[in-house]
Design an enzyme around this catalytic site. Sequence first.
Site, short mmCIF file in Angstrom:
data_model
loop_
_atom_site.label_atom_id
_atom_site.label_comp_id
_atom_site.label_asym_id
_atom_site.label_seq_id
_atom_site.Cartn_x
_atom_site.Cartn_y
_atom_site.Cartn_z
N GLU A 54 40.84 38.65 25.76
CA GLU A 54 40.65 37.36 26.40
C GLU A 54 40.73 36.28 25.33
O GLU A 54 40.27 36.48 24.20
CB GLU A 54 39.31 37.28 27.12
CG GLU A 54 39.06 35.90 27.74
CD GLU A 54 37.90 35.87 28.72
OE1 GLU A 54 37.79 34.87 29.45
OE2 GLU A 54 37.13 36.84 28.76
N CYS B 167 37.15 35.23 32.16
CA CYS B 167 36.86 34.00 32.87
C CYS B 167 37.98 32.98 32.79
O CYS B 167 38.07 32.10 33.64
CB CYS B 167 35.56 33.40 32.35
SG CYS B 167 34.10 34.39 32.73
N ASN C 221 38.59 38.22 38.84
CA ASN C 221 37.79 38.69 37.71
C ASN C 221 36.32 38.42 37.97
O ASN C 221 35.95 37.27 38.21
CB ASN C 221 38.21 37.96 36.43
CG ASN C 221 37.20 38.16 35.31
OD1 ASN C 221 37.12 39.24 34.72
ND2 ASN C 221 36.39 37.14 35.02
N GLU C 222 35.51 39.44 37.93
CA GLU C 222 34.06 39.31 37.99
C GLU C 222 33.59 38.49 39.19
O GLU C 222 32.58 37.79 39.13
CB GLU C 222 33.54 38.69 36.69
CG GLU C 222 32.11 39.11 36.35
CD GLU C 222 31.66 38.63 34.98
OE1 GLU C 222 31.42 39.49 34.12
OE2 GLU C 222 31.58 37.41 34.77
#
Length: 663
Positions: free
Chosen positions: A51, A249, A380-381
């Site tokens: 990331e 994120c 994502n998440e």
Amino acid sequence: MRTTTGFSFLSLALFSINLWSQDQNKPVVIAVDAAHPGAAISRSMFGVFFEDINFGADGGLYPELVKNRSFEFQDPLTGWHQDLGISKTGLANPRGEISIRMEAPLYQSNPHYLNVRVYEPGYSFWNSGFRGMGVADGAEYRFSAYVRSHGAKAIRATVTDENGREIGSGKLEGFGAQWKRYETVIRTRATTQHARLNLYFDEPGALDLDMVSLFPVDTWKHRENGLRKDLVQLLYDMHPGFLRFPGGCIVEGRQLATRYRWKTTVGDIAQRRTIINRWNDEFDFRPAPDYFQSFGLGFYEYFQLAEDIGAKPLPILNCGMACEFNTNETAALDQLDEYVRDALDLIEFANGPVDSPWGKIRAQMGHPAPFHLTMIGVGNEQWGPHYVERYKIFAAALKAKHPEIKLVVAAGPAPAGEPFESMWTTWRQLKADIVDEHYYMGPEWFLSNTSRYDHYDRSGPKVFAGEYAAQTAGTTSAENRNNWKAAIAEAAFMTGLERNGDVVEMASYAPLMAHVDAWQWKPDEIWFDNLRSYGTPNYYVQKLFANNAGTRTVPVTMQGEPMLYSSATLDEGSHELVVKVINHWAHARPAEIRLNGINVSGTVKVTTLEADPQAENSFDHPTAVAPAASTADVRSGKITTELRPYSVTVYRVPLQNQTAGLR
């Protein structure tokens, strides 16, 4: 009575300690049922997750030395500084001026450019780089820029060290009235972490500048838009099974307007649209107002990197939701067509024939062969009903056209409680392919959760341990350490992942990389500065497991020994039995590894990682905690050994087709 009772308890405690001490002299029996390999293990079990956090891309893996090369940061002159002079009349900076323009830009996707007006010879300005520019003695750097002249004839570029001493120079000239790229190569004559690039104008005139670049010639595989060699080498040496990208994120963005859009990250780098990085101002204690994404490292380069290091690509796409920790902005269900189309087009970009629209772009970029994409992450998440509704739309479209592509879904940000439990209930009902679990917990949690997957449903969705790292001080704490205490706890947990390879499909530590002068999050697997890099103890644990992964599980039992952890696999490619043992005690433990069901003798390759729990690696001591190779003898199916204090040990036992189970 109280005295007697106290004495009795003390006597019992001393007696127990004495028995425990005596037990330490008895060999620990580790029984490996080598004759009965179990379930198949994913060949891509242990991988890496990249990331763009901690300046991991621009300023890190992507080795461009000029910050804000296209003048597209929120403050378009970020990173750029004028050399102020004083004239005879006392006016400041009389020789020239710079300003940002947008009329007739190089490309509309990056509309800002720099207009330079030179009034007197000697006008100059400079770029500070990413916390400085790291250059090496004798190395070559490609200085380039797009230029449109309004009378100015040349640009003289110099590289200077932190003391202002010139250590390299080059010149661009022959400019015309239309945008055109010019380049030259500068060879530097010294090594420094904090160089800067200076641009000088020796004659009056004016010109426009865009995409000003100072880029190392010596990149990974010598590519012109290549990656930083030492950082890719660390990844290559891991032999990772997969590469998850680009986040994290940053896939979501704080708002949907700043989400990651893969289509703007491919093609000509001058046309890739710069946006703010989601980690720009996430933490008040580590603000990074100069953190943006140029996308010089884009989806094509990610796929190429995965291929280079022998890893399966796992791209994560936005599903119409911004970060739920920030704005929680969502696209309406009837506005998801663009998001779904992005996913379908990505499959075509990665796998499509060269005569398809997106396959043609891949081929034009230099890769006519497909990238063999087999899986995509949807969001994502994320968690909650809004996420499930959007997943259903994605799944219906992608499964209808590409049933061969597995979809990875999220179980929220935590490893237990809500929304974790409700999301897992939903994914089981929907028969999801792979569920991504995250755990940023203390070392004790990892030690106590080695059996986490022992009782997971074998017929349900597979597990992706997508983000994990032991937090020695607390999640997001600046005091977290990459020490052996954290790394050995992760190793113990990983034996549970490997032992349950029929449930756990993949696993990756996070975050992967961090710039020592520009980080936002600790701990991290690899640390670097402008010239150097090193793997942490956590890196060496990940490397040890990835380099010694097997293809089938093998049952292992121990006689209830506390603080000992083990797993075993069969490597059908090399025809070896691989046994991993973690000793979490502060003292050595004699051990006997019994390879039940086979009768092999000879020499066994042994790799050991051991250190004091507080030990760490550093730039000055990059391998203070690193694997050591040795050998051990195996006689009649037994290895008599000693497990070092706080150690991770791997035994590779060659086999000779002695049983049906190992053929």
